[in-house]
Motif scaffolding. Sequence first.
Motif, short mmCIF file in Angstrom:
data_model
loop_
_atom_site.label_atom_id
_atom_site.label_comp_id
_atom_site.label_asym_id
_atom_site.label_seq_id
_atom_site.Cartn_x
_atom_site.Cartn_y
_atom_site.Cartn_z
N HIS A 129 -0.10 4.51 0.17
CA HIS A 129 -0.80 5.48 1.20
C HIS A 129 -0.05 5.62 2.33
O HIS A 129 0.36 4.36 3.08
CB HIS A 129 -1.91 5.31 1.39
N TRP B 254 -2.29 -5.19 -0.28
CA TRP B 254 -3.45 -5.87 -1.11
C TRP B 254 -3.09 -7.06 -1.88
O TRP B 254 -2.04 -7.00 -2.19
CB TRP B 254 -3.71 -4.73 -2.30
N MET C 159 -1.29 3.94 5.37
CA MET C 159 -1.85 2.73 5.41
C MET C 159 -0.70 1.56 4.95
O MET C 159 -1.03 0.42 4.32
CB MET C 159 -2.99 2.50 4.41
N ARG C 160 0.45 1.90 5.12
CA ARG C 160 1.56 0.95 4.58
C ARG C 160 1.71 -0.19 5.57
O ARG C 160 2.55 -1.01 5.27
CB ARG C 160 2.78 1.88 4.73
N HIS C 161 0.91 -0.30 6.80
CA HIS C 161 0.93 -1.55 7.45
C HIS C 161 0.15 -2.73 7.03
O HIS C 161 0.03 -3.76 7.67
CB HIS C 161 0.72 -1.32 8.85
N TRP C 162 -0.59 -2.53 5.86
CA TRP C 162 -1.34 -3.77 5.21
C TRP C 162 -0.96 -3.68 3.72
O TRP C 162 -0.59 -2.78 2.95
CB TRP C 162 -2.82 -3.76 5.45
N ARG D 187 -5.55 -7.31 2.55
CA ARG D 187 -6.53 -6.97 2.28
C ARG D 187 -7.17 -7.35 0.83
O ARG D 187 -6.06 -7.23 -0.16
CB ARG D 187 -6.86 -5.22 2.32
N ASN E 297 0.89 -0.98 0.05
CA ASN E 297 -0.26 0.25 -0.04
C ASN E 297 0.79 1.19 -0.08
O ASN E 297 1.66 1.37 0.76
CB ASN E 297 -0.74 0.04 1.37
#
Length: 192
Positions: free
Chosen positions: A101, A109, A104-107, A146, A99
């Motif tokens: 952003h 895609w 939101m780099r802790h998850w 995710r 990710n």
Amino acid sequence: MSLAFTLDPAVTPALRNGLLTLWTDVSNAGGSVGFVPPVEAGDVRPALVRHFVAMSEGHTRLLVGRYEVDGADGADDADGADGADKEGEVVAAAFLAANTHPLMRHWAWLHTVMVHPRRQGGGHGRALLAAAERAARAMPGIEAIRLTCRGGTGLERFYEACGYKEVGRVPGAIRVGPGDDRDDVTMLLALV
């Protein structure tokens, strides 16, 4: 023959063609990987190229499942006739994307999760998701995976059986045809 997964394989013409064939076959079997059947390789190629560009930029990683020979004598090697497996055949793939952003780099895609229609129902999907989980766990700072899936296909149940939880749903966000709108379902697998 057994299914072996490779993360970040070299993108050769054979791999590119194998992925293109896989994605086209999955799409034409009704798989929810960005297209509605019927499609041809030429329809799918631009989407595959976009994934390759993201890979070259370092944002996306490719996970590929291929058959390899069991045993040193090659006795288990099938010739591929009549739909039989061939050594090196791409039968499963997924793209794991960081990710970008900053908040939101802790998850990560998981995109374009595919198992060849001829091989679905034999555990290859679960094996692919387990390999994706291992890959994500090895990525620094990643705490979750995710993905999104098209509602109305039963995929939510499959992902739930693999440990994912539904965390969001947008009703009717995906239009697969006139009068056929599907939910866009977001699933999450916590890694910590």
